[in-house]
Each structure stands twice: as structure tokens, then as C-alpha cells.
Motif scaffolding. Structure first.
Motif, mmCIF file in Angstrom:
data_model
loop_
_atom_site.group_PDB
_atom_site.id
_atom_site.type_symbol
_atom_site.label_atom_id
_atom_site.label_comp_id
_atom_site.label_asym_id
_atom_site.label_seq_id
_atom_site.Cartn_x
_atom_site.Cartn_y
_atom_site.Cartn_z
ATOM 1 N N ASP A 1 2.644 0.350 3.064
ATOM 2 C CA ASP A 1 3.695 -0.657 2.845
ATOM 3 C C ASP A 1 4.099 -0.645 1.382
ATOM 4 O O ASP A 1 3.253 -0.445 0.513
ATOM 5 C CB ASP A 1 3.175 -2.067 3.173
ATOM 6 N N ASP B 1 5.113 -3.263 -0.329
ATOM 7 C CA ASP B 1 5.066 -4.591 -0.939
ATOM 8 C C ASP B 1 3.769 -4.773 -1.742
ATOM 9 O O ASP B 1 3.406 -5.879 -2.099
ATOM 10 C CB ASP B 1 5.191 -5.688 0.123
ATOM 11 N N GLN C 1 0.786 -4.642 -0.801
ATOM 12 C CA GLN C 1 -0.357 -5.249 -0.107
ATOM 13 C C GLN C 1 -1.456 -4.226 0.132
ATOM 14 O O GLN C 1 -2.613 -4.567 0.274
ATOM 15 C CB GLN C 1 0.087 -5.842 1.231
ATOM 16 N N ARG D 1 1.393 -10.331 -0.771
ATOM 17 C CA ARG D 1 2.669 -9.677 -0.977
ATOM 18 C C ARG D 1 3.145 -9.869 -2.421
ATOM 19 O O ARG D 1 3.131 -10.980 -2.927
ATOM 20 C CB ARG D 1 3.676 -10.327 -0.032
HETATM 21 MG MG MG Z 1 3.441 -6.946 3.824
#
Ligand code: MG
Ligand code: UDP
Length: 328
Positions: free
Chosen positions: A91, A93, A95, A197
Motif C-alpha cells: 500500500d 499510504d 501502513q 495511515r
Molecule cells: Mg491503508
């Protein structure tokens, strides 16, 4: 070569930090690498930022989908475009901690075909979501015959041979946790603690999570469909036993059968069960309908960094076959 596959939907706030963090880690591994970003029809400046990043570093490649197809389809599109011997979905973001990539690659070099990032403590999530999730994976374990590891997401390393199998899986319901688990091969896992996030917000609502859970169940198990044979059988048996009891009471003891209330309860109860079983059949029929249409999984609007022509319709094995039929 090592490929990172990063689906991105409205991630303009995170991209600079993400590219920076990931580049450092990838350079440290000492193998050629690429990052395949899939812009999933973002409404913000995600695509512009991706192209700027590519201008800086041509190892960054960009696939821009024609509209928002959802994370799992975006990831699928990325897997189709990745060329590495090892492919890592991640991902963007932040994370998923990029530092873990080096450990995954080390395990892969030592012989693992898949290295799953497993979240150790899910303290970044609420109590309710954690409990629901652990029940759900317990249920999935009992109802399906693919072993879906709990607390494992998309962040993992896949050997080329697994990616090839996944690219051949044409199903439209992209329940990736199940799809990743289906091919098998030598699987290891590494624990990590997911970060919160970095910027922007998640697109998951409680209802979407519920649909997602059902998708997983219905696309990897036929137990909900078959169980009605037994529920129906048990109900019919119960009715027969009750009939015998009522007859005996009437014939030998002169007791009249009880009326209104019991009748109503049985009627409402069984109508409810009938509607429920219909609804569950509907879930499967809707999925059959989706599969039978055989549409491409995703549509690429434009892409940068790949040799093929720039307008391309993503095809799964099935639709490729269909077009061959038309040609012959
Ligand atoms: Mg996420
Ligand atoms: N994402 C995507 N398409 C979507 C929604 C999300 O490509 O329709 C991407 C998003 O940019 C991120 C990843 O999928 O890189 C995970 O999304 P999100 O953080 O919303 O999900 P969560 O981490 O809560 O599971």
C-alpha cells in the motif's frame, strides 16, 4: 529484478514520502528493481505526482486505469504488469513498513516462494474490528479448503511462479487473501506492526467491510449453498415428528392440537428461512452472472514505462480464449 506493485487511489499526500522511503530500502538490497504504480482512477493529483516521480527515476512505472476499479482489481492490474522475479504488493499510504521488504527478499533468497507480512498486534484498529476479523478467519478456515492465514494482508513477497498462477486466475470477485493463498508453494511469514495511515483517509466503511467478508465466503466456499439440504431435511423431519405427536395425542388421548400462536411462529420462522436461503442462492447466482459476462477485469487508460502499445485492455485467461474463438 524485484517489482513493487503499489495501487494508489487519491494518495497525492503520501506519494513523495512513500517513494523516498521505498527507494532507500530497494537501493539497499542490491538488485535491479522497478515500482509499478497503478493509479486507480484517482480524483486528486496522484497521477501527476506519479509521472513527476517517474521523470526523476525511470525505474518507476505507471499504469493508469480508466476509472476507479477498487483496490483488488488495481492490484491485479499491477501484477499483470510487473516483470520481477519477485513481486511485492504494498500500500502506498505507508501502513506497510518498507523496511520489511529487505527481510522478505532475504527469506526469498533462502528459498521461500511466498513471504507473508503478518500483522502482529492490531492495536491501530478498534476492538470490535479485531474481534470480528478473528471470528471471520475462524469461520473461513472451517468452510473453505484454502488455508487463509489470519492477520495477513496484501503486503507480501510473491515468487514469479506464484504471480504467473494468479495472473491465470480469471475470477471477477478478487478476494485477494484467498487468491494469494490458493496456488500454494513454500510459504513463510514475518510479523510486523502496521502503522497508522500517513495521510488522507481509508475508503473502508463498515458496510463495505461486511460485503468484503461475504465476498470472501461466497467466492471460496459452497458450504452456505449446500447447508440448506440439511436445514431443510431437519425441518421436514421435525414437522413429521410433530405430526405424529399430534396424531397420537388426538387419537389416543383426545387432546386437540394447539392452534394460532404455534402456527404463526412456524409460518413466520420458515418463511424467514426460505427467504434467507433464496438470498444466499442469489449471492451465488449474481456471481455466476458476473463471471459469465466474462468482461475484462480492468481497463488501462494509459501507461508509462512498458513496451507494449499504450492502450490495452486487461485480459484474463478466459477472455483471451474467447477472442481466439472469435478469430478462428
Ligand atoms: Mg491503508
Ligand atoms: N486503493 C486503490 N483503490 C481504491 C481504494 C484504495 O487502489 O479504490 C489503494 C490505496 O491507495 C492504498 C491501498 O489501496 O494504497 C489500501 O487502501 P486503504 O488504505 O484505503 O485500505 P486499508 O489500508 O484501510 O485496508
Amino acid at each position: 529484478m524485484i517489482s513493487l506493485v503499489a495501487p494508489a487511489y487519491n494518495e497525492a499526500k503520501n506519494l513523495v514520502a512513500f517513494v523516498e522511503a521505498v527507494t532507500v530500502v530497494l537501493d539497499g538490497i542490491g538488485e535491479p528493481w522497478e515500482i509499478v504504480f497503478v493509479d486507480d482512477g484517482s480524483k486528486d493529483d496522484t497521477l501527476g505526482m506519479l509521472l513527476a516521480a517517474r521523470a526523476n527515476d525511470p525505474r518507476i512505472k505507471v499504469v493508469s486505469l480508466a476509472r476507479n476499479f477498487g483496490k483488488d482489481v488495481a492490484l491485479t492490474a499491477g501484477l499483470h504488469h510487473a516483470r520481477g522475479r519477485a513481486v511485492i504488493p504494498i500500500d502506498c499510504d505507508l501502513q506497510h513498513p518498507p523496511e520489511l521488504i529487505a527481510q522478505m527478499v532475504a527469506r526469498w533468497r533462502a528459498g521461500a516462494d511466498m513471504v507473508i507480512g503478518v500483522r502482529s498486534k492490531r492495536t491501530e484498529e478498534g476492538f470490535f474490528r479485531r474481534t470480528a476479523s478473528s471470528w471471520y478467519y475462524g469461520l473461513m478456515r472451517r468452510m473453505t479448503n484454502v488455508a487463509i492465514p489470519p492477520n495477513a494482508g496484501d503486503f507480501r513477497l510473491l515468487d514469479r511462479k506464484i504471480v504467473e498462477v494468479i495472473n491465470e486466475m480469471p475470477e471477477r470477485t478478487r478476494f485477494m487473501k484467498g487468491i494469494f493463498a490458493w496456488p500454494g508453494f513454500k510459504t513463510e511469514s514475518i510479523e510486523f506492526q502496521a502503522n497508522v495511515r500517513a495521510g488522507g483517509k481509508t475508503t473502508w466503511s463498515p458496510f463495505k467491510l461486511w460485503r468484503f467478508a461475504l465476498d470472501g465466503l461466497f467466492s471460496f466456499s459452497t458450504v452456505p449453498l449446500k447447508i440448506w439440504t440439511y436445514i431443510g431435511g431437519a425441518a421436514a423431519l421435525g414437522a413429521f415428528v410433530y405430526l405424529m405427536i399430534t396424531l397420537i395425542q388426538k387419537l389416543f388421548f383426545g387432546i386437540d392440537a394447539e392452534g394460532y400462536a404455534s402456527l404463526l411462529i412456524v409460518m413466520l420462522g420458515f418463511n424467514g428461512l426460505l427467504l434467507l436461503s433464496n438470498g444466499i442462492q442469489g449471492e451465488y447466482i449474481a456471481r455466476i452472472f458476473d463471471e459469465v459476462k466474462g468482461r475484462p477485469l480492468f481497463v488501462v487508460g494509459k501507461k508509462w514505462g512498458f513496451d507494449e502499445p499504450s492502450v490495452h485492455v486487461g485480459s484474463a485467461a478466459q477472455s483471451a480464449e474467447a477472442s481466439r474463438d472469435v478469430a478462428s
